[in-house]
Design a protein around this motif. Structure first.
Motif, PDB file in Angstrom:
ATOM      1  N   GLY A  65      54.731  35.235 -41.927  1.00 16.85           N
ATOM      2  CA  GLY A  65      53.443  34.585 -41.674  1.00 16.85           C
ATOM      3  C   GLY A  65      53.041  34.647 -40.208  1.00 16.85           C
ATOM      4  O   GLY A  65      53.729  35.267 -39.382  1.00 16.85           O
ATOM      5  N   PRO A  66      51.914  33.998 -39.860  1.00 18.18           N
ATOM      6  CA  PRO A  66      51.421  34.026 -38.472  1.00 18.18           C
ATOM      7  C   PRO A  66      52.421  33.387 -37.497  1.00 18.18           C
ATOM      8  O   PRO A  66      53.245  32.563 -37.903  1.00 18.18           O
ATOM      9  CB  PRO A  66      50.151  33.173 -38.529  1.00 18.18           C
ATOM     10  CG  PRO A  66      49.858  32.925 -39.961  1.00 18.18           C
ATOM     11  CD  PRO A  66      51.104  33.172 -40.741  1.00 18.18           C
ATOM     12  N   ASN A  67      52.307  33.778 -36.216  1.00 20.41           N
ATOM     13  CA  ASN A  67      53.173  33.191 -35.186  1.00 20.41           C
ATOM     14  C   ASN A  67      52.602  31.863 -34.692  1.00 20.41           C
ATOM     15  O   ASN A  67      52.295  31.681 -33.512  1.00 20.41           O
ATOM     16  CB  ASN A  67      53.314  34.154 -34.002  1.00 20.41           C
ATOM     17  CG  ASN A  67      54.197  35.325 -34.371  1.00 20.41           C
ATOM     18  OD1 ASN A  67      55.088  35.207 -35.225  1.00 20.41           O
ATOM     19  ND2 ASN A  67      53.940  36.466 -33.768  1.00 20.41           N
ATOM     20  N   SER A  68      52.469  30.927 -35.612  1.00 23.10           N
ATOM     21  CA  SER A  68      51.915  29.601 -35.309  1.00 23.10           C
ATOM     22  C   SER A  68      52.358  28.675 -36.442  1.00 23.10           C
ATOM     23  O   SER A  68      53.062  29.110 -37.365  1.00 23.10           O
ATOM     24  CB  SER A  68      50.383  29.680 -35.275  1.00 23.10           C
ATOM     25  OG  SER A  68      49.899  29.897 -36.593  1.00 23.10           O
ATOM     26  N   ILE A  69      51.907  27.421 -36.378  1.00 23.17           N
ATOM     27  CA  ILE A  69      52.292  26.489 -37.453  1.00 23.17           C
ATOM     28  C   ILE A  69      51.768  26.946 -38.817  1.00 23.17           C
ATOM     29  O   ILE A  69      52.257  26.481 -39.844  1.00 23.17           O
ATOM     30  CB  ILE A  69      51.821  25.033 -37.180  1.00 23.17           C
ATOM     31  CG1 ILE A  69      50.295  24.935 -37.067  1.00 23.17           C
ATOM     32  CG2 ILE A  69      52.490  24.451 -35.967  1.00 23.17           C
ATOM     33  CD1 ILE A  69      49.769  23.494 -37.061  1.00 23.17           C
ATOM     34  N   PRO A  74      52.192  26.809 -46.711  1.00 25.79           N
ATOM     35  CA  PRO A  74      52.550  26.394 -48.081  1.00 25.79           C
ATOM     36  C   PRO A  74      53.164  24.992 -48.163  1.00 25.79           C
ATOM     37  O   PRO A  74      53.296  24.444 -49.256  1.00 25.79           O
ATOM     38  CB  PRO A  74      53.599  27.439 -48.512  1.00 25.79           C
ATOM     39  CG  PRO A  74      53.429  28.592 -47.581  1.00 25.79           C
ATOM     40  CD  PRO A  74      52.871  28.052 -46.307  1.00 25.79           C
ATOM     41  N   LEU A  75      53.540  24.412 -47.002  1.00 25.93           N
ATOM     42  CA  LEU A  75      54.158  23.074 -47.006  1.00 25.93           C
ATOM     43  C   LEU A  75      53.268  22.029 -46.336  1.00 25.93           C
ATOM     44  O   LEU A  75      53.717  20.915 -46.050  1.00 25.93           O
ATOM     45  CB  LEU A  75      55.507  23.115 -46.258  1.00 25.93           C
ATOM     46  CG  LEU A  75      56.478  24.245 -46.609  1.00 25.93           C
ATOM     47  CD1 LEU A  75      57.750  24.148 -45.782  1.00 25.93           C
ATOM     48  CD2 LEU A  75      56.834  24.184 -48.095  1.00 25.93           C
ATOM     49  N   LEU A  76      52.006  22.391 -46.051  1.00 25.79           N
ATOM     50  CA  LEU A  76      51.123  21.500 -45.280  1.00 25.79           C
ATOM     51  C   LEU A  76      49.827  21.218 -46.033  1.00 25.79           C
ATOM     52  O   LEU A  76      49.395  22.036 -46.856  1.00 25.79           O
ATOM     53  CB  LEU A  76      50.785  22.156 -43.933  1.00 25.79           C
ATOM     54  CG  LEU A  76      51.956  22.374 -42.975  1.00 25.79           C
ATOM     55  CD1 LEU A  76      51.529  23.248 -41.799  1.00 25.79           C
ATOM     56  CD2 LEU A  76      52.508  21.035 -42.470  1.00 25.79           C
ATOM     57  N   PRO A  77      49.155  20.087 -45.700  1.00 26.84           N
ATOM     58  CA  PRO A  77      47.894  19.752 -46.390  1.00 26.84           C
ATOM     59  C   PRO A  77      46.718  20.521 -45.797  1.00 26.84           C
ATOM     60  O   PRO A  77      45.825  19.946 -45.171  1.00 26.84           O
ATOM     61  CB  PRO A  77      47.760  18.241 -46.121  1.00 26.84           C
ATOM     62  CG  PRO A  77      48.438  18.037 -44.807  1.00 26.84           C
ATOM     63  CD  PRO A  77      49.561  19.046 -44.743  1.00 26.84           C
ATOM     64  N   VAL A  78      46.749  21.838 -45.963  1.00 31.13           N
ATOM     65  CA  VAL A  78      45.685  22.698 -45.419  1.00 31.13           C
ATOM     66  C   VAL A  78      45.329  23.758 -46.463  1.00 31.13           C
ATOM     67  O   VAL A  78      46.174  24.127 -47.281  1.00 31.13           O
ATOM     68  CB  VAL A  78      46.150  23.407 -44.117  1.00 31.13           C
ATOM     69  CG1 VAL A  78      46.323  22.413 -42.977  1.00 31.13           C
ATOM     70  CG2 VAL A  78      47.427  24.210 -44.322  1.00 31.13           C
ATOM     71  N   PRO A  79      44.089  24.262 -46.426  1.00 34.21           N
ATOM     72  CA  PRO A  79      43.738  25.318 -47.379  1.00 34.21           C
ATOM     73  C   PRO A  79      44.526  26.598 -47.110  1.00 34.21           C
ATOM     74  O   PRO A  79      44.989  26.815 -45.983  1.00 34.21           O
ATOM     75  CB  PRO A  79      42.243  25.542 -47.132  1.00 34.21           C
ATOM     76  CG  PRO A  79      41.906  24.848 -45.870  1.00 34.21           C
ATOM     77  CD  PRO A  79      42.981  23.877 -45.561  1.00 34.21           C
ATOM     78  N   GLU A  80      44.673  27.433 -48.129  1.00 26.28           N
ATOM     79  CA  GLU A  80      45.500  28.643 -47.993  1.00 26.28           C
ATOM     80  C   GLU A  80      45.006  29.602 -46.915  1.00 26.28           C
ATOM     81  O   GLU A  80      45.783  30.271 -46.247  1.00 26.28           O
ATOM     82  CB  GLU A  80      45.528  29.386 -49.337  1.00 26.28           C
ATOM     83  CG  GLU A  80      46.868  29.253 -50.033  1.00 26.28           C
ATOM     84  CD  GLU A  80      46.848  29.938 -51.386  1.00 26.28           C
ATOM     85  OE1 GLU A  80      46.481  31.120 -51.431  1.00 26.28           O
ATOM     86  OE2 GLU A  80      47.209  29.269 -52.366  1.00 26.28           O
ATOM     87  N   ASP A  81      43.644  29.632 -46.732  1.00 32.63           N
ATOM     88  CA  ASP A  81      43.075  30.581 -45.773  1.00 32.63           C
ATOM     89  C   ASP A  81      42.952  29.980 -44.364  1.00 32.63           C
ATOM     90  O   ASP A  81      42.159  30.451 -43.548  1.00 32.63           O
ATOM     91  CB  ASP A  81      41.695  31.044 -46.245  1.00 32.63           C
ATOM     92  CG  ASP A  81      40.706  29.893 -46.341  1.00 32.63           C
ATOM     93  OD1 ASP A  81      41.141  28.725 -46.262  1.00 32.63           O
ATOM     94  OD2 ASP A  81      39.490  30.157 -46.482  1.00 32.63           O
ATOM     95  N   VAL A  82      43.742  28.941 -44.083  1.00 34.84           N
ATOM     96  CA  VAL A  82      43.606  28.205 -42.823  1.00 34.84           C
ATOM     97  C   VAL A  82      43.674  29.110 -41.590  1.00 34.84           C
ATOM     98  O   VAL A  82      42.938  28.920 -40.612  1.00 34.84           O
ATOM     99  CB  VAL A  82      44.667  27.074 -42.756  1.00 34.84           C
ATOM    100  CG1 VAL A  82      46.079  27.617 -42.742  1.00 34.84           C
ATOM    101  CG2 VAL A  82      44.451  26.176 -41.555  1.00 34.84           C
ATOM    102  N   ALA A  83      44.558  30.115 -41.625  1.00 34.51           N
ATOM    103  CA  ALA A  83      44.780  30.926 -40.425  1.00 34.51           C
ATOM    104  C   ALA A  83      43.567  31.774 -40.062  1.00 34.51           C
ATOM    105  O   ALA A  83      43.458  32.267 -38.948  1.00 34.51           O
ATOM    106  CB  ALA A  83      46.007  31.810 -40.621  1.00 34.51           C
ATOM    107  N   SER A  84      42.631  31.937 -41.015  1.00 37.77           N
ATOM    108  CA  SER A  84      41.468  32.780 -40.727  1.00 37.77           C
ATOM    109  C   SER A  84      40.326  31.977 -40.111  1.00 37.77           C
ATOM    110  O   SER A  84      39.295  32.518 -39.754  1.00 37.77           O
ATOM    111  CB  SER A  84      40.992  33.456 -42.016  1.00 37.77           C
ATOM    112  OG  SER A  84      40.522  32.458 -42.899  1.00 37.77           O
TER     113      SER A  84
END
Ligand SMILES: Cc1ncc(COP(=O)(O)O)c(C=O)c1O
Ligand SMILES: [Zn+2]
Length: 426
Positions: A65-69, A74-84
């Motif tokens: 995955g990305p070099n960030s949180i 998959p373990l956080l309350p964020v949408p799947e496309d968060v990194a974009s």
């Protein structure tokens, strides 16, 4: 109370998060901008349906995955496309193997500093704010806000700027200049309140209840359940950076205590998911003597954390009435850890010790954790033969005021070799 949600909460999709659940009575409510249980007024936290059954696959997915949180999305309350989406992408800060410091402290096992000063606004608060921004977007909030001891204000200002939201943040009026500048520079509104952090927090609760606060996401009040989850990423990163192993001991600074409780939650999740081998770990909390309500309760054997009026140079930790105090006590006792405090002189000494041995300039909060680590080793509470991780949660450049009175050039000389020799440095 003003209506807080703009979107319909049943539409909300935040990855594996499925509900809010009460930390006291377990009552569940749908995801939304709530922070207190309707049944017992206990604090709410996120309940998940986490991906289970294929730990090797999950590990591989995280590692690629990305070099960030966001590698832990998959373990956080964020949408799947968060990194974009436009955000500050905090995390994946260095885990520094601190052999020089270990030698000075008499640690014979391995010592690591998790150095969160490397985040975009130079403190761990970027982790929690990044998650809160996603919740704010999901709930349709247009203003991002917080009560802050300094670091959170800067993190909110920067994250809001990047996300295209308005920000309005509240701090005690007498913080360090570095914190004030960092909170103001991103162009949002910054309000200094004449009072302590606890007064600021009370004021923010009033604001939320007023029509003025409509459409406002207070990251550490009405978005707190989401915000708090960002600290779990510290647990994930530490274990991944140790080669998917749990450390034996972790020393964590305490202000509200949220970071400490969520690191424990993160470690337990890794065990439950089979991402690390299950073994005991101990969690230690660190406070400044001038604001040590949790340490006091721990030492006195009390379950109740009695509020204090803070008086310490460690202003980022100066919360006199820590919301998560009782949970910190539980975790320290359950894991066989402890909560300890150090005075201001010991904080400055520890900042200089870490800088001198490892080249890491910590803010006062880091001085508190390193100082407490030293004290716990000297008193035989921390086992020097084990794998220990100590958190540095912020950058020393923000709290120059604390060390400035005790640092100066070795000499001020004319630009000549003779003058250098005369100063006794040649
Ligand atoms: C640098 C730093 N470290 C640690 C903390 C403690 O965080 P918590 O309130 O989650 O205990 C804070 C809180 O503001 C902070 O600014
Ligand atoms: Zn409840």
């Amino acid at each position: 109370m003003a209506v807080q949600t703009v979107s319909n909460s049943t539409d909300i999709s935040l990855g594996p998060a499925v509900a809010l659940s009460c930390r006291e009575c377990g009552e569940r409510t749908p995801l939304g901008p709530s922070f207190a249980c309707v049944a017992c007024f206990g604090p709410l936290e996120i309940a998940y349906e986490l991906p289970s059954g294929d730990p090797a696959g999950l590990r591989k997915r995280i590692e690629s995955g990305p070099n960030s949180i966001w590698r832990y999305a998959p373990l956080l309350p964020v949408p799947e496309d968060v990194a974009s989406k436009p955000n500050l992408n905090p995390g994946l800060t260095k885990l520094v193997k601190a052999d020089n410091l270990a030698r000075e402290l008499g640690i014979t096992g391995s010592l690591h500093i998790k150095d969160d000063s490397g985040n975009p606004t130079h403190s761990f608060k970027d982790r929690v704010v990044a998650i809160a921004v996603e919740a704010a977007r999901a709930f349709g909030f247009t203003t991002l806000s917080c009560s802050s001891t300094g670091n959170l204000a800067g993190a909110v200002g920067a994250a809001a700027a990047r996300a295209g939201l308005r920000s309005c943040v509240f701090i005690p009026h007498d913080l360090e200049q570095g914190k004030v500048v960092m909170a103001a520079v991103y162009g949002g509104d910054l309000v200094g309140i004449e009072g302590t952090y606890d007064d600021v927090n009370r004021f923010c609760s009033e604001l939320i209840g007023d029509p003025i606060g409509e459409g406002w996401g207070f990251v550490n009040v009405n978005l707190r359940p989401y915000y708090a989850e960002g600290s779990k990423t510290l647990a994930y990163e530490i274990c991944e950076q140790l080669g998917w192993r749990l450390p034996d001991q972790i020393v964590i600074p305490i202000a509200s205590g949220s970071q400490l409780t969520k690191i424990d939650k993160g470690l337990k999740e890794l065990i439950a998911l089979g991402l690390v081998e299950d073994k005991p770990y101990k969690i230690f909390g660190a406070q400044a003597e001038g604001c040590s309500p949790v340490s006091r309760a721990f030492k006195d054997g009390h379950d109740v954390v009695r509020p204090v009026r803070p008086d310490t140079i460690a202003k980022s930790l100066a919360i006199g009435n820590p919301a998560d105090g009782p949970y910190v006590l539980d975790i320290a006792r359950r894991t066989g850890g402890a909560v300890e405090d150090v005075n201001d002189e010991q904080v400055v000494d520890a900042i200089k010790l870490l800088a001198r041995t490892e080249g890491i300039f910590a803010e006062t909060a880091g001085g508190v954790t390193v100082g407490v680590t030293r004290k716990l080793i000297e008193s035989g509470v921390l086992d020097p033969a084990l794998t220990t991780v100590v958190l540095n949660t912020g950058d020393g450049l923000k709290t120059l005021d604390a060390v400035a009175p005790t640092t100066r050039p070795s000499a001020v000389i004319r630009p000549s070799l003779d003058a250098f020799r005369e100063a006794g440095l040649g």
